[in-house]
Design an enzyme around this catalytic site. Structure first.
Site, PDB file in Angstrom:
ATOM      1  N   CYS A  77       0.828  -1.078  -0.132  1.00 11.55           N
ATOM      2  CA  CYS A  77       0.077  -0.004   0.054  1.00 11.55           C
ATOM      3  C   CYS A  77       0.769   1.171   0.007  1.00 11.55           C
ATOM      4  CB  CYS A  77      -1.110  -0.125   1.413  1.00 11.55           C
ATOM      5  SG  CYS A  77      -1.833   1.507   1.664  1.00 11.55           S
ATOM      6  N   CYS A  80       0.454   3.634   2.894  1.00 11.15           N
ATOM      7  CA  CYS A  80       0.986   2.941   4.210  1.00 11.15           C
ATOM      8  C   CYS A  80       2.606   3.167   4.287  1.00 11.15           C
ATOM      9  CB  CYS A  80       0.872   1.350   4.259  1.00 11.15           C
ATOM     10  SG  CYS A  80      -0.964   0.777   4.390  1.00 11.15           S
TER      11      CYS A  80
END
Length: 520
Positions: A77, A80
């Site tokens: 991600c 993230c």
């Protein structure tokens, strides 16, 4: 197709399967592995603790921190990855031996992209990445959460997408004023231990720290000699039976069982030092209170300055905790074990001599544990009284934790029959010894051990720190799993190859027998 050709084809297929499994295993952790390698080159330190399904419960159950944050993320991600520097800025304040505010918040993360964590992430109903949860550490262990569950003590952090906003969210819920620029020991949030008797429960971590630190000092200065071995053995016997921490009791017992191997009489001879490169002997490789101790910081015994409290505070708490746990028949043994240990192994010369003078002034043997506990309490107050004068004149004391006569009235009002001040400015206290002893046994006994008792460190089924390493990383789990699969598949391949070989041998034997019959 011949039997040999079939075996070769089968073996080739199995090798392809092995390689594909290994590739899949390393691929899932490849980002983490590359980060670890590059981290070594760039000396990048991650403060947040990586958790997975194998260590999630144990780490959160055993942490000394009061609160915990768990970040659920995925390594693929982009958001993230961009959020990680923000999370690490905050984790620096609370995690690790150099934490600015240790023991307040444990900051962790779980990678939901790893299959090993699928059930764990499902249990917490992770719906997006990154997703942050806040709550008491023990509530995370063996529990899940529903986002709409109103009464849950675990709540989602809905406004922490930058380091500044996350710190602000923490401050709002704790009533604190932590800042990203805070430096170690500049902490206005330290509370005096004279106002809240429950704070001593956090000292059980400091007792472990002090125990490990004492052993470290002994080894650093090569203090185990032929004439000091007996005093060390006696003190270890006391720890093995009465230390408030089970993992320290277990570690002390293991040292005793293997004492001649760990501490041979000639352990500091040149030929012995060649065997152990750390210069601390075999005992230097042994962690007396488990793998996670020493942690590198203090909880109850933390001073407001770098050079105050810490080990001396933790060691005093250890001695008091021992004094209220012994039986009457052990009182004189405990007295001698403590006095001899300090005389032989306490490296502060002034402290060592002063304490041993007080030990030498005792002429009548102790018959009860009460007598020994009260003597140690009185001795500690004499030390505090002596140091109060020195620290006041030199300005070397801790301004937030000045030396006081213990216990203060705030903690034990019934201990005081009267408290008067003399003309010279000194105080005269008339103590109720029964109330003092009752306070000592409750404070250094039940209350000190209460935190570990809640977490199961004093009962059955203990997850012992000497056996389980609570900070095992996620990556350390992924690679062995892949390796295990590869080994299993390799075993199948060689098993199949063996079967082919045996079948081929049987066929050859059959044709050989048939050929022999034809020649008869």
């Amino acid at each position: 197709m011949s039997m040999s050709e079939a075996c070769v084809i089968l073996f080739a297929i199995m090798l392809l399967l092995i390689s594909s499994k290994e590739a899949a295993s390393f691929q899932s952790g490849s980002r983490s592995i590359l980060r670890a390698v590059s981290g070594e080159n760039k000396a990048v330190v991650d403060y947040a603790v990586d958790l997975n399904s194998t260590n999630f419960d144990s780490v959160l159950r055993d942490t000394p921190a009061t609160h915990a944050i768990v970040e659920f993320f995925a390594n693929w991600c982009p958001a993230c990855r961009n959020y990680k520097p923000h999370y690490e800025k905050v984790a620096r304040l609370f995690n690790g031996p150099d934490a600015v505010h240790p023991g307040i918040v444990l900051m962790t993360r779980v990678d939901c992209a790893l299959k090993i964590n699928n059930k764990l992430c499902d249990k917490f109903s992770v719906s997006h990445y990154p997703m942050l949860f806040w709550g008491p550490p023990s509530k995370f262990a063996s529990h899940g959460v529903e986002p709409k569950e109103e009464k849950s003590e675990i709540r989602m952090i809905d406004d922490g997408r930058t380091a500044e906003r996350l710190v602000s969210w923490i401050n709002k819920h704790l009533g604190s004023s932590y800042g990203l620029d805070d430096e170690k020991f500049e902490n206005e949030h330290l509370h005096s231990n004279t106002s809240d008797p429950g704070q001593i429960a956090r000292a059980v971590y400091d007792v472990e720290e002090a125990t490990a630190f004492a052993v470290e000092i002994i080894l650093e200065h090569k203090m185990i000699k032929q004439h000091t071995r007996v005093s060390l053995i006696k003190f270890l016997q006391l720890l093995a039976v009465h230390h408030p921490s089970k993992r320290c009791r277990k570690g002390s017992a293991e040292v005793l069982v293997n004492f001649d191997d760990l501490c041979p009489p000639d352990m500091w001879s040149p030929d012995k030092q060649e065997v152990v490169s750390n210069g601390k002997g075999m005992l230097g490789n042994f962690q007396i209170c488990g793998k996670e101790v020493p942690r590198g910081y203090w909880m109850f015994c933390r001073g407001s300055k770098n050079d105050t409290r810490g080990f001396s505070c933790g060691f005093w708490v250890l001695l008091h905790s021992l004094s209220v746990r012994i039986e009457d028949g052990e009182s004189q043994f405990a007295f001698r074990a403590v006095c001899d240990f300090i005389h032989n192994f306490f490296i502060c010369e002034d402290c060592r001599q002063h304490f041993y003078q007080m030990c030498s002034s005792v002429t009548i043997p102790f018959n009860t544990s009460r007598d020994f506990a009260l003597w140690l309490w009185s001795t500690h107050n004499k030390v505090n009284k002596r140091l109060m004068k020195k620290e006041a004149s030199l300005g070397t004391g801790d301004p937030k934790f000045p030396k006081v006569i213990w216990p203060p009235k705030q903690l034990c009002p019934l201990c005081y029959l009267s408290h008067n001040w003399r003309e010279n400015g000194t105080s005269q206290i008339d103590w109720d010894m029964n109330e003092v002893y009752k306070f000592l046994t409750g404070y250094y006994g039940k209350t000190l051990a209460s935190l570990y008792k809640e977490k199961g460190h004093l009962g059955d089924g203990v997850t012992d720190g000497a056996i389980v390493d609570p900070v095992a990383s996620t990556n350390a789990v992924v690679v062995p799993v892949g390796a295990a699969l590869a080994i299993a598949l390799a075993s199948c391949a060689f098993g199949a190859l063996a079967c082919c070989w045996r079948s081929q041998q049987k066929t050859r034997k059959y044709y050989h027998q048939l050929h022999s019959l034809k020649n008869i």
